[in-house]
Design a protein around this motif. Sequence first.
Motif, short mmCIF file in Angstrom:
data_model
loop_
_atom_site.label_atom_id
_atom_site.label_comp_id
_atom_site.label_asym_id
_atom_site.label_seq_id
_atom_site.Cartn_x
_atom_site.Cartn_y
_atom_site.Cartn_z
N ASP A 63 0.81 -1.23 0.00
CA ASP A 63 0.00 0.00 0.00
C ASP A 63 0.84 1.28 0.00
O ASP A 63 0.31 2.37 0.22
CB ASP A 63 -0.93 0.01 1.21
CG ASP A 63 -0.19 -0.20 2.52
OD1 ASP A 63 1.02 -0.50 2.47
OD2 ASP A 63 -0.81 -0.06 3.59
N ARG A 99 2.15 -6.09 -4.62
CA ARG A 99 0.70 -6.32 -4.70
C ARG A 99 0.39 -7.67 -5.35
O ARG A 99 -0.61 -8.30 -5.01
CB ARG A 99 0.04 -5.18 -5.46
CG ARG A 99 0.10 -3.87 -4.69
CD ARG A 99 -0.65 -2.75 -5.36
NE ARG A 99 -2.09 -2.97 -5.42
CZ ARG A 99 -2.90 -2.83 -4.38
NH1 ARG A 99 -2.43 -2.49 -3.20
NH2 ARG A 99 -4.21 -3.04 -4.52
N GLN A 102 0.80 -10.19 -2.56
CA GLN A 102 -0.38 -10.16 -1.70
C GLN A 102 -1.59 -10.76 -2.40
O GLN A 102 -2.35 -11.54 -1.79
CB GLN A 102 -0.68 -8.72 -1.29
CG GLN A 102 -1.84 -8.59 -0.31
CD GLN A 102 -2.22 -7.15 -0.06
OE1 GLN A 102 -2.52 -6.42 -1.00
NE2 GLN A 102 -2.21 -6.73 1.19
N ILE A 106 -3.86 -14.08 -1.20
CA ILE A 106 -5.29 -13.99 -0.90
C ILE A 106 -6.10 -14.89 -1.83
O ILE A 106 -7.04 -15.56 -1.39
CB ILE A 106 -5.76 -12.52 -1.00
CG1 ILE A 106 -5.18 -11.71 0.15
CG2 ILE A 106 -7.29 -12.43 -1.00
CD1 ILE A 106 -5.58 -10.26 0.17
N VAL A 250 -12.47 -8.67 -2.80
CA VAL A 250 -11.49 -8.15 -1.86
C VAL A 250 -11.39 -6.64 -2.03
O VAL A 250 -11.26 -6.13 -3.13
CB VAL A 250 -10.12 -8.82 -2.09
CG1 VAL A 250 -9.09 -8.26 -1.12
CG2 VAL A 250 -10.24 -10.32 -1.93
N GLU A 252 -9.83 -2.67 -0.99
CA GLU A 252 -8.60 -1.97 -0.67
C GLU A 252 -8.49 -1.76 0.85
O GLU A 252 -9.51 -1.61 1.52
CB GLU A 252 -8.57 -0.61 -1.37
CG GLU A 252 -8.53 -0.71 -2.90
CD GLU A 252 -7.19 -1.19 -3.42
OE1 GLU A 252 -6.24 -1.31 -2.60
OE2 GLU A 252 -7.08 -1.43 -4.62
N ASN A 254 -6.31 -4.25 0.67
CA ASN A 254 -5.99 -5.60 0.23
C ASN A 254 -6.31 -5.75 -1.24
O ASN A 254 -7.04 -4.95 -1.83
CB ASN A 254 -6.76 -6.63 1.05
CG ASN A 254 -6.39 -6.61 2.51
OD1 ASN A 254 -5.21 -6.45 2.85
ND2 ASN A 254 -7.37 -6.75 3.39
N THR A 255 -5.79 -6.81 -1.84
CA THR A 255 -6.06 -7.05 -3.25
C THR A 255 -5.98 -8.54 -3.53
O THR A 255 -5.51 -9.32 -2.71
CB THR A 255 -5.05 -6.29 -4.13
OG1 THR A 255 -5.46 -6.37 -5.51
CG2 THR A 255 -3.65 -6.87 -4.00
N SER A 256 -6.47 -8.93 -4.68
CA SER A 256 -6.39 -10.31 -5.16
C SER A 256 -5.99 -10.27 -6.63
O SER A 256 -5.93 -9.20 -7.24
CB SER A 256 -7.73 -11.03 -4.99
OG SER A 256 -8.71 -10.47 -5.85
#
Length: 306
Positions: A63, A99, A102, A106, A250, A252, A254-256
């Motif tokens: 982030d 990202r 991450q 996820i 998902v 923000e 967070n992300t997928s």
Amino acid sequence: MFGTRHAETLTDAPLEAVKGRSLWQDARGRFLRNKAAVTGLIVLIAMTLFALFGGLLAKYEPDFVDFSLMGANAFRGVPSFETGHYFGVDQDGRDLYARVVQGTGISLLVGVVGAFVAVFVGTLYGAVSGYIGGRTDQIMMRIVDILLSIPFMFVLILMLVIFGRSLLMLFIGIGLISWLNMARIARGQTLTIKNKEFVEAAIASGVPTFTIILRHIVPNLAGIVVVYATLLVPEIILFESFVSYLGLGVQEPNTSLGALINLGARQMNNGTLWMLLFPLAFFLTTLFAFFFVGDGLRDALDPKDR
């Protein structure tokens, strides 16, 4: 005379030489001879390690926003090892490599947890329905038929809209709806298993019904359950990616992988193709790896091939 010598030879042989292989040993050998399945398994292990430890190689947090690259990422935010942006940056100046790490974690988490919930609920439901039989079986299967007639994606989107767009809600929504097909598969296998001699012996010994289901029926469903679980994980990842593509998955910060693909597709006309290619490559590689492993397990555990 010859028969006596042959018997003495077998008697003197080591136990390991005459002991037969178990079902799981035979299946493991068949799986390891499948090059596509082994390659898929290696790729899945690599993807899992990337999701767990890939962040250690990142120079930026997922982030973290580099304001100097916002609006200029098409020519200054390109993938580069010198700047530490291995996969470039996104439209907001955030490191795409961090990202993607991450997002991969996820997406794998959603797929594995969702498949676990679906297999756990579906196996127990189908085993109970198939073993008890009669009117109970008819009622339980009609409930499954009614739920299957409802559009899955519509229910999932409706749940996310009503109860909130959270990762927990995504787990619950996907897992508790994906168990329906598993229930049908478990029920069909149970109808065959419950007529076996070891089940009849347990009934004659006075073993309670639920104990028979847990100790004798469910363990014998392990083969088909494992195969279905490996094929269900990529299906759930696809569902999650589609929901994230719509902006309901998902959220923000967070992300997928699905959310990253969505953002990358929106920026294709801005000369930032890497924003789409990197998450898409990880997404497709993960899906194909699961499919290869699932096919390998199905071939290894298929009784007709043995």
